[in-house]
Design a protein around this motif. Structure first.
Motif, short mmCIF file in Angstrom:
data_model
loop_
_atom_site.label_atom_id
_atom_site.label_comp_id
_atom_site.label_asym_id
_atom_site.label_seq_id
_atom_site.Cartn_x
_atom_site.Cartn_y
_atom_site.Cartn_z
N LYS A 132 68.41 32.70 27.84
CA LYS A 132 67.00 32.62 27.46
C LYS A 132 66.52 34.01 27.03
O LYS A 132 66.68 34.98 27.76
CB LYS A 132 66.16 32.10 28.63
N ILE A 133 65.94 34.09 25.84
CA ILE A 133 65.38 35.35 25.32
C ILE A 133 63.87 35.24 25.41
O ILE A 133 63.26 34.37 24.79
CB ILE A 133 65.83 35.60 23.88
N ILE A 134 63.27 36.14 26.17
CA ILE A 134 61.84 36.06 26.46
C ILE A 134 61.10 37.22 25.81
O ILE A 134 61.53 38.37 25.88
CB ILE A 134 61.59 36.09 27.98
N ARG A 135 59.98 36.91 25.18
CA ARG A 135 59.07 37.92 24.64
C ARG A 135 57.73 37.75 25.35
O ARG A 135 56.98 36.83 25.06
CB ARG A 135 58.90 37.76 23.13
N SER A 136 57.44 38.62 26.28
CA SER A 136 56.21 38.53 27.07
C SER A 136 55.31 39.71 26.71
O SER A 136 55.74 40.86 26.76
CB SER A 136 56.56 38.55 28.57
N VAL A 137 54.06 39.41 26.35
CA VAL A 137 53.13 40.44 25.89
C VAL A 137 51.97 40.54 26.88
O VAL A 137 51.23 39.58 27.06
CB VAL A 137 52.60 40.11 24.48
N PRO A 138 51.78 41.70 27.50
CA PRO A 138 50.68 41.84 28.47
C PRO A 138 49.33 41.94 27.78
O PRO A 138 49.24 42.14 26.55
CB PRO A 138 51.03 43.16 29.18
N ASN A 139 48.27 41.81 28.55
CA ASN A 139 46.93 42.02 28.01
C ASN A 139 46.83 43.42 27.42
O ASN A 139 47.39 44.37 27.96
CB ASN A 139 45.87 41.85 29.10
N GLY A 140 46.12 43.53 26.32
CA GLY A 140 45.94 44.83 25.67
C GLY A 140 47.01 45.16 24.65
O GLY A 140 46.94 46.19 23.98
N LYS A 141 48.02 44.29 24.48
CA LYS A 141 49.10 44.52 23.53
C LYS A 141 49.28 43.31 22.62
O LYS A 141 48.86 42.21 22.93
CB LYS A 141 50.42 44.78 24.27
N LYS A 142 49.97 43.53 21.50
CA LYS A 142 50.41 42.46 20.61
C LYS A 142 51.82 42.80 20.15
O LYS A 142 52.21 43.96 20.17
CB LYS A 142 49.47 42.33 19.41
N LEU A 143 52.57 41.78 19.76
CA LEU A 143 53.97 42.01 19.38
C LEU A 143 54.29 41.19 18.15
O LEU A 143 54.01 39.99 18.08
CB LEU A 143 54.91 41.60 20.53
#
Length: 350
Positions: A132-143
């Motif tokens: 599983k490849i996960i892209r998790s973006v926290p608050n205050g960021k964009k990806l």
């Protein structure tokens, strides 16, 4: 920790920390590499290629010594048993020397196996379990990054998207929690599917936005280009194809869909770093800014604000946004580190 910014494919393929993450990821390596990819999105394709090679291949090269190799090894062993001034004569091969030579040859072979990237390396394919490849973006960021098939994705703050390492073989499936914009590479033979809980959005090649935060309660699919189909994977309820400029909304509380026209530029303004507030309540404004800037709003008292907020901010700092809201409301804002303290203004007596 090593700086991986200048690494090329061959460097990743021989880096023990990277290989360990691909083969047997743990909490520490997962945290490091996902954060590293978030800060180095231009390396996405390179990392994907390196992962494919490591997951699908193993390297095996057995060194087969020639007769001359044996003689050279035996000669070195023999020379150690004589002083430097002893006249050399070709030694007779005995079992002791042969055993010693065998040990050395085995060590040579093991060394080559552990160092797979030799000129004569052969690759033996083996089945591997998809990761599983996960892209998790926290608050205050964009990806923003590209999927292996070239489809472009931009993930909004406070969102997570994941897919399997065998993506595009045999299908193109991704899974979303939060909000993301997709610009999909066309492939009529392999539909692109976005899964949000039991709701599936299926396209062949188009651009669209999906919003599905937990606190939204509804799932909305807005189409920027082309057409999409949306259906409930649980009961097979389907929305007719949604075309450009329209939105499909899944009402989770009643389990049904509805369709409506939408100003797509306002819906996807976030991906161009623009905040749009349109008849938003005080609570909605605070929630949006918390995600956008990665801060926490705390009210010292009941603000008693019943009006709605409208505004548009492009590439604006939080301080400037709060200044704008301060002029148009009865709220005082005080920013301290990552916390915004809100209090009701002391209005002058009339």
């Amino acid at each position: 920790m090593m700086d991986y910014k200048d690494f090329q494919l061959e460097h990743f393929l021989t880096d023990s920390f990277f290989i360990s993450w691909v083969k047997k990821p743990d909490t520490a390596s997962e945290h490091f590499w996902l954060n590293w990819l978030q800060n180095n999105p231009e390396k996405e394709e390179l990392i994907t290629e390196a992962r494919k090679i490591i997951l699908k291949s193993r390297y095996k090269y057995m060194y087969q010594p020639t007769e001359q190799d044996y003689l050279q090894v035996l000669e070195k062993i023999h020379q150690r048993n004589y002083s430097s001034n002893h006249r050399y004569t070709k030694p007779k091969i005995n079992w002791y020397m042969l055993s010693a030579a065998a040990v050395i040859v085995i060590l040579l072979a093991v060394t080559v196996i552990l160092n797979p990237f030799q000129n004569e390396t052969s690759i033996v394919q083996e089945k591997s379990v998809p990761q599983k490849i996960i892209r998790s973006v926290p608050n205050g960021k964009k990806l923003q990054f590209n999927l292996p098939d070239g489809s472009q994705v931009k993930i909004n703050s406070g969102s997570t998207l994941w897919y399997m390492s065998d993506y595009n073989n045999p299908s193109r499936d991704v899974y979303l929690k939060g909000e993301a914009f997709f610009d999909v590479t066309p492939n009529p033979e392999k539909p692109f599917k976005v899964h949000v809980d039991k709701i599936v959005t299926k396209v062949l090649g188009t651009a669209f936005n999906i919003r599905a935060y937990d606190d939204d309660h509804n799932i909305s699919v807005s189409v920027a280009e082309g057409k999409v189909s949306v259906y409930n994977n649980e009961n097979n309820k389907v929305v007719p194809e949604i075309s450009s400029g329209n939105m499909a909304i899944y009402k989770a509380d009643i389990g049904s869909f509805e369709e409506q026209e939408v100003d797509i530029e306002k819906v996807i303004a976030w991906k161009n770093n623009t905040i749009v507030l349109e008849k938003a309540s005080c609570k909605e404004v605070f929630e949006k800014l918390e995600k956008w800037y990665g801060v926490k709003f705390i009210t010292k008292e009941d603000l008693g604000i019943t009006g709605k907020f409208n505004g548009k901010f492009h590439d604006t700092s939080l301080k400037d946004v709060l200044t704008g809201l301060d002029f148009s409301s009865q709220i005082d804002f005080e920013l301290k580190n990552d916390t915004v303290w809100c209090s009701k203004k002391d209005l002058p007596m009339k």
